[in-house]
Design an enzyme around this catalytic site. Structure first.
Site, PDB file in Angstrom:
ATOM      1  N   LEU A 153       1.699  -1.865  -1.274  1.00 12.15           N
ATOM      2  CA  LEU A 153       2.955  -1.728  -2.000  1.00 12.15           C
ATOM      3  C   LEU A 153       4.027  -1.131  -1.099  1.00 12.15           C
ATOM      4  CD1 LEU A 153       4.843  -1.428  -4.527  1.00 12.15           C
ATOM      5  CD2 LEU A 153       3.735   0.801  -4.885  1.00 12.15           C
ATOM      6  N   SER A 154       5.231  -1.708  -1.118  1.00 12.78           N
ATOM      7  CA  SER A 154       6.407  -1.112  -0.500  1.00 12.78           C
ATOM      8  C   SER A 154       6.176  -0.862   0.990  1.00 12.78           C
ATOM      9  CB  SER A 154       6.774   0.162  -1.261  1.00 12.78           C
ATOM     10  OG  SER A 154       8.042   0.608  -0.921  1.00 12.78           O
TER      11      SER A 154
END
Length: 397
Positions: A153-154
């Protein structure tokens, strides 16, 4: 030796490192069992100074696949393991999880350093530390080196792109959730513009950045799934299209989808080539990992800060990686624009597995989707496979 970090650099990193709010307070109730997330010490020289955690479901068979998970900023291994939904499918489909964790000593907000050249090159820094975690799992857990995957994520998604670019010989596939194309940024300075509004390059220019990550490599490239919320204000949605351009170019397929589908949670799916790249756009979703709490087969995770209740991305990714019992996704509706002519491919069983058309278990190759047994998993057995739907192959043509 780890680089030093000035106060100004550390302050800049707070923004450039894809800052996420602390999500460790979110919890997910799980059945009591012996298996747990456990820290692993001494997994290699660890030049990136990362921490390694591993989860091995009870009675994990030898030769099981492994998925590497990379958390977002301000998160840690435990929070991402607990809330992302991956544990459910590791237990159900018997694969190991390797969860890397950043340290605040490396980055003020515990972001993976996706914008530092020393951490995003093959054989260096954090990228090498993560690769050493995979090597440790193969040597000590007996995981299958041909079925290793990565998802993040991210900042962790940007690092997933790093691993897919720098180690295509290690990872068969991966997913990039609210992330950044590989080598968009090479310092904290241009990380700002990569995050938002995003950087526009041609597919060839993006593809060259990946090819230059491992010069001379001519083997199979990983399959890639990209996830992005259309209302993400932390990492602009432009990055989803740019990542699509990068990986379709690397795989040598058109930037025009071969099929599109509508999925739950306001999600659209675009499939590129022979299902070598997927792009999921989640309508109205902000910045975070898509989850869908519940007991259904395609439900997972726990909603909270940066775990957003829309659709279970872990389920879709596990199926895309070929980890599900059937190797296909029976809940996906038929594509609205299917190829007019079935795709037929003749290759060795080893090449079919490497390209994501098949998987291996117990020394034999099996076609993705149909589960038809193709013979021994090696370079000497050749099969012809026909694709009849996304990630669904049958023997013969």
């Amino acid at each position: 030796m780890r680089r030093s970090s000035s106060p100004l650099t550390r302050l800049t990193t707070v923004v450039a490192g894809l800052v996420l709010a602390v999500a460790g307070a979110v919890t997910l109730a799980t059945p009591a069992q012996a298996a747990s997330l456990t820290q692993v010490a001494n997994f290699g020289s660890n030049p990136g100074n990362l921490a390694m955690y591993a989860y091995r479901p009870d009675n994990l068979p030898s030769g099981a696949p492994a998925v590497v998970l990379l958390h977002g900023c301000t998160q840690n291994a435990s929070a991402y393991f607990t809330n992302s939904g991956w544990r459910k499918y590791a237990d159900q489909w018997r694969f190991a999880l390797i969860v890397a964790e950043q340290k605040s000593a490396n980055n003020a907000t515990s972001c993976f350093n996706w914008f530092e050249t020393g951490d995003t090159a093959r054989g260096q820094g954090e990228a090498l530390s993560i690769k050493q975690m995979v090597d440790h799992a193969k040597a000590n857990f007996g995981t299958d080196g041909s079925r290793v995957f990565v998802s993040g994520l991210s900042a962790g998604a940007a690092m997933s792109a790093v691993m897919l670019a720098t180690y295509p010989d290690v990872f068969a596939a991966g997913s990039i959730v609210a992330g950044i194309p590989y080598r968009c940024a090479t310092s904290t300075i241009n990380a700002f513009s990569c995050m938002n509004p995003g950087t526009d390059k041609s597919p060839a220019a993006w593809g060259d950045l990946v090819r230059n990550a491992y010069p001379g490599y001519s083997g199979p490239r990983p399959r890639v799934a990209i996830w992005h919320g259309t209302s993400d204000t932390t990492v602009a949605p432009l990055n989803a299209g740019e990542a699509r351009d990068q990986w379709t170019n690397v795989r040598g397929v058109s930037q025009t989808p071969t099929s599109t589908s509508s999925l739950p949670g306001g999600t659209s799916l675009e499939v590129y080539g022979n299902d070598v790249v997927r792009l999921y756009r989640v309508s109205g979703m902000g910045h975070g990992t898509p989850v869908d709490p519940g007991s259904g087969a395609d439900q997972c995770g726990s909603a909270g800060a940066y775990f957003l209740d829309t659709i279970c991305s872990a389920y879709r990714d596990a199926i895309f990686f070929g980890l599900g019992a059937g190797g296909g996704d029976p809940t996906d509706p038929p594509p609205t624009d299917p190829p007019t002519t079935p795709v037929c491919t003749t290759a060795s069983n080893y090449a079919h597995v490497a390209a994501g058309r098949a998987y291996q278990s117990g020394g034999y190759a099996y076609a993705n989707g149909s589960n038809q047994r193709m013979g021994l998993y090696n370079t000497f057995y050749t099969s012809t496979l026909k694709q009849t739907a996304p990630n669904y192959w049958v023997i013969g043509c």
